[in-house]
Write a protein that holds these residues in place. Structure first.
Motif, PDB file in Angstrom:
ATOM      1  N   LEU A  31     -96.017  -6.261 -13.296  1.00  0.00           N
ATOM      2  CA  LEU A  31     -95.601  -6.525 -11.757  1.00  0.00           C
ATOM      3  C   LEU A  31     -95.988  -7.908 -11.759  1.00  0.00           C
ATOM      4  N   ASP A  32     -96.931  -8.729 -12.276  1.00  0.00           N
ATOM      5  CA  ASP A  32     -97.415 -10.167 -12.223  1.00  0.00           C
ATOM      6  C   ASP A  32     -96.328 -10.965 -12.751  1.00  0.00           C
ATOM      7  N   ARG A  33     -95.529 -10.549 -13.628  1.00  0.00           N
ATOM      8  CA  ARG A  33     -94.579 -11.453 -14.213  1.00  0.00           C
ATOM      9  C   ARG A  33     -93.324 -11.199 -13.401  1.00  0.00           C
ATOM     10  N   GLU A  34     -93.060 -10.134 -12.555  1.00  0.00           N
ATOM     11  CA  GLU A  34     -92.088  -9.991 -11.802  1.00  0.00           C
ATOM     12  C   GLU A  34     -92.368 -10.869 -10.678  1.00  0.00           C
ATOM     13  N   LEU A  35     -93.496 -10.964 -10.076  1.00  0.00           N
ATOM     14  CA  LEU A  35     -93.701 -11.784  -8.716  1.00  0.00           C
ATOM     15  C   LEU A  35     -93.524 -13.190  -9.209  1.00  0.00           C
ATOM     16  N   ALA A  36     -94.001 -13.500 -10.149  1.00  0.00           N
ATOM     17  CA  ALA A  36     -93.859 -15.183 -10.815  1.00  0.00           C
ATOM     18  C   ALA A  36     -92.617 -15.619 -11.177  1.00  0.00           C
ATOM     19  N   ARG A  37     -91.795 -14.777 -11.701  1.00  0.00           N
ATOM     20  CA  ARG A  37     -90.412 -14.640 -12.431  1.00  0.00           C
ATOM     21  C   ARG A  37     -91.092 -15.395 -13.870  1.00  0.00           C
ATOM     22  N   GLU A  38     -91.943 -14.672 -14.542  1.00  0.00           N
ATOM     23  CA  GLU A  38     -92.482 -15.386 -15.605  1.00  0.00           C
ATOM     24  C   GLU A  38     -91.824 -14.664 -17.156  1.00  0.00           C
ATOM     25  N   LEU A  39     -91.178 -15.412 -17.532  1.00  0.00           N
ATOM     26  CA  LEU A  39     -90.277 -14.790 -18.681  1.00  0.00           C
ATOM     27  C   LEU A  39     -91.423 -14.198 -19.887  1.00  0.00           C
ATOM     28  N   PRO A  40     -90.955 -12.974 -20.456  1.00  0.00           N
ATOM     29  CA  PRO A  40     -91.856 -12.681 -21.357  1.00  0.00           C
ATOM     30  C   PRO A  40     -91.836 -12.920 -22.658  1.00  0.00           C
ATOM     31  N   PHE A  41     -92.296 -14.227 -22.828  1.00  0.00           N
ATOM     32  CA  PHE A  41     -92.368 -14.884 -24.245  1.00  0.00           C
ATOM     33  C   PHE A  41     -93.542 -14.286 -24.778  1.00  0.00           C
ATOM     34  N   THR A 352     -92.544  -1.506   1.566  1.00  0.00           N
ATOM     35  CA  THR A 352     -91.695  -2.628   1.320  1.00  0.00           C
ATOM     36  C   THR A 352     -92.493  -4.126   1.244  1.00  0.00           C
ATOM     37  N   SER A 353     -93.691  -3.998   1.231  1.00  0.00           N
ATOM     38  CA  SER A 353     -94.144  -5.409   1.025  1.00  0.00           C
ATOM     39  C   SER A 353     -93.853  -5.943  -0.346  1.00  0.00           C
ATOM     40  N   ALA A 354     -93.773  -7.117  -0.170  1.00  0.00           N
ATOM     41  CA  ALA A 354     -93.034  -8.294  -1.172  1.00  0.00           C
ATOM     42  C   ALA A 354     -94.182  -8.136  -2.446  1.00  0.00           C
ATOM     43  N   SER A 355     -95.523  -7.714  -2.132  1.00  0.00           N
ATOM     44  CA  SER A 355     -96.483  -7.899  -3.376  1.00  0.00           C
ATOM     45  C   SER A 355     -96.509  -6.842  -4.061  1.00  0.00           C
ATOM     46  N   LYS A 356     -95.912  -5.606  -3.548  1.00  0.00           N
ATOM     47  CA  LYS A 356     -96.025  -4.361  -4.332  1.00  0.00           C
ATOM     48  C   LYS A 356     -94.513  -4.509  -5.188  1.00  0.00           C
ATOM     49  N   ALA A 357     -93.573  -5.201  -4.759  1.00  0.00           N
ATOM     50  CA  ALA A 357     -92.134  -5.152  -5.496  1.00  0.00           C
ATOM     51  C   ALA A 357     -91.655  -3.997  -5.933  1.00  0.00           C
ATOM     52  N   LEU A 358     -91.726  -2.945  -5.074  1.00  0.00           N
ATOM     53  CA  LEU A 358     -91.365  -1.527  -5.477  1.00  0.00           C
ATOM     54  C   LEU A 358     -89.962  -1.430  -5.548  1.00  0.00           C
ATOM     55  N   ASP A 359     -89.111  -2.433  -4.810  1.00  0.00           N
ATOM     56  CA  ASP A 359     -87.768  -2.559  -5.068  1.00  0.00           C
ATOM     57  C   ASP A 359     -87.014  -3.171  -6.211  1.00  0.00           C
ATOM     58  N   ARG A 360     -88.124  -3.656  -7.152  1.00  0.00           N
ATOM     59  CA  ARG A 360     -87.711  -4.079  -8.329  1.00  0.00           C
ATOM     60  C   ARG A 360     -86.986  -2.921  -9.190  1.00  0.00           C
ATOM     61  N   HIS A 361     -87.455  -1.832  -9.050  1.00  0.00           N
ATOM     62  CA  HIS A 361     -87.007  -0.818  -9.892  1.00  0.00           C
ATOM     63  C   HIS A 361     -85.422  -0.388  -9.540  1.00  0.00           C
ATOM     64  N   TRP A 362     -85.168  -0.452  -8.272  1.00  0.00           N
ATOM     65  CA  TRP A 362     -83.705  -0.102  -7.722  1.00  0.00           C
ATOM     66  C   TRP A 362     -82.962  -1.531  -8.026  1.00  0.00           C
TER      67      TRP A 362
END
Length: 425
Positions: A31-41, A352-362
């Motif tokens: 979740l933290d990587r998704e929110l920060a757009r941090e590539l998983p190196f 729908t809070s952006a902090s949860k990023a539940l939309d990422r799955h869809w």
């Protein structure tokens, strides 16, 4: 090479014990990587160090010796932890398979198998921007072979040691070229801007007078014949993982929710039968997604074995694998986005809070479902069922006139117009 990939039940148990702790670490920060757009190196390096890139490689070369069904089981677990990572490894998995397919059949690929078993990874560079065709050229110069061109959707390359590149020679023949990412004249950019699967490293790679070892050049027509089914299979794995992640997410969110609607059916959301029905339906769809991916995995096991059973048997197995992957894709491309979107039916507006990023799955599921449009796959399956028409094993995207001309001349489509690993269109 021995074709017996160890006792798969024992091999799977050993591999699962080794990799599951890594999957748990990966999931913890997803979740933290998704929110920060941090590539998983870092996370891909954990897998590299654990030997995950060699899961299919026989033990004699230092791998786990897993069959496709066992490997798929672990890949789905990884996709559940972070759906980006199996897609980022898609080109690597395919290049390993190409090496396995050809090794011991008049072609010594043991060097590549040992490289991969030692932890080296590959990305891909197949698709080119623009209307289609292959503009990337492998040319002979006084200094040796050099590669020049620009590729997009080079999924996983930013994390990799090697790049699996399609190119053409000046005479027009198409080749696969394996180039080290550290080679002078190779530049990879993280410029993928899709709304989903944002951390797969699916950006641009540019080759400018990049030196190529002649031993790393192969005729493209000799690629392992079930590659299209395999590339699609990894996307099915990703969808199955997203569906399972949606189940986990829905269960957690409903279980922990305290606020209830006055017109609900129970004092706690987790006791509301209508909400439980929603979660149950998500779970059922995830079950189907996993079952479909595992079914395709068994077809890949069969087609791998068929390469030693004669041309007719191998052809039939290739057709079966292609049709299985197409059927599964047709169903999962709608089923999994539905499952991922249904999370919100079980929760309130706070979900729908952006902090949860539940939309990422869809978003992730819908992005994966745009690859290799399933409407065409459904038509191909229908043509087989009605007319016994063999499925195409290579198709393309690009300028229609160029593809029609190639087809009329009986020529293979240029590598740059094929439906490539990592493409989004």
């Amino acid at each position: 090479m021995t074709d017996t990939l160890t006792d798969t039940s024992t091999a799977h148990a050993r591999a699962a014990a080794k990799y599951r702790p890594v999957f748990e670490r990966i999931a913890a920060g997803a979740l933290d990587r998704e929110l920060a757009r941090e590539l998983p190196f870092e996370q891909i390096n954990w897998l590299r160090e654990a030997g995950f890139g060699a899961a299919r490689i026989p033990a004699e070369f230092g791998g786990d010796g897993l069959g496709w069904a066992e490997f798929t089981d672990l890949l789905i677990e990884l996709a559940t932890a972070d759906s980006h990572i199996p897609q980022a490894l898609r080109g690597h998995i395919a290049l390993v398979e190409d090496s396995l397919y050809h090794h011991g059949r008049g072609d010594d690929r043991s060097g590549w198998l040992r490289r991969f078993a030692a932890g080296e990874l590959a990305g891909n560079a197949w698709t080119e921007p623009g209307a289609g065709g292959t503009a990337t050229v492998l040319a002979e110069t006084d200094a040796g072979l050099v590669l020049d061109g620009r590729k997009f959707y080079t999924t996983g390359t930013i994390f990799a040691d090697w790049i699996d590149v399609t190119a053409k020679r000046p005479d027009g023949s198409h080749v696969s070229v394996i180039v080290a990412t550290r080679t002078s004249g190779v530049e990879t950019y993280d410029d993928w801007d899709g709304f989903g699967q944002r951390l797969t490293g699916s950006g641009t790679t540019v080759f400018t007078n990049a030196a190529v070892d002649p031993a790393h050049v192969f005729a493209f027509e000799n690629r392992f014949p079930y590659q299209t089914a395999l590339y699609q299979h990894i996307l099915l794995v990703v969808l199955a993982g997203i569906a399972q992640a949606a189940v986990t997410e829905a269960g957690t969110q409903v279980r922990e929710r305290k606020r209830v609607f006055g017109n609900g059916n129970a004092p706690l959301v987790r006791q509301d039968p209508q909400i439980l029905q929603v979660v149950g339906e998500i779970s059922a769809k995830a079950y189907v997604a996993r079952a479909a991916a595992l079914s395709v995995a068994h077809s890949l096991d069969r087609v791998f074995a068929a390469r030693e059973q004669g041309a007719d048997v191998e052809k039939a197995a290739n057709i079966a694998a292609e049709l299985e992957s197409a059927r599964a894709q047709t169903v999962l491309s709608t089923l999994v986005p539905e499952a991922a979107g249904a999370i919100f039916n079980a929760l309130g507006a706070s979900s729908t809070s952006a902090s949860k990023a539940l939309d990422r799955h869809w978003r992730n599921a819908r992005t994966v479902a745009t690859h290799n449009p399933f409407i065409y796959k459904a038509r191909i399956v229908g043509d087989w069922e009605v007319n016994a028409a063999e499925p195409p094993f290579i198709w393309g995207i690009g300028e229609a006139a160029a593809q029609e001309a190639a087809g009329a001349a009986g020529l293979p489509l240029p590598a740059g117009t094929r439906d490539q690993p990592g493409t989004a269109g």
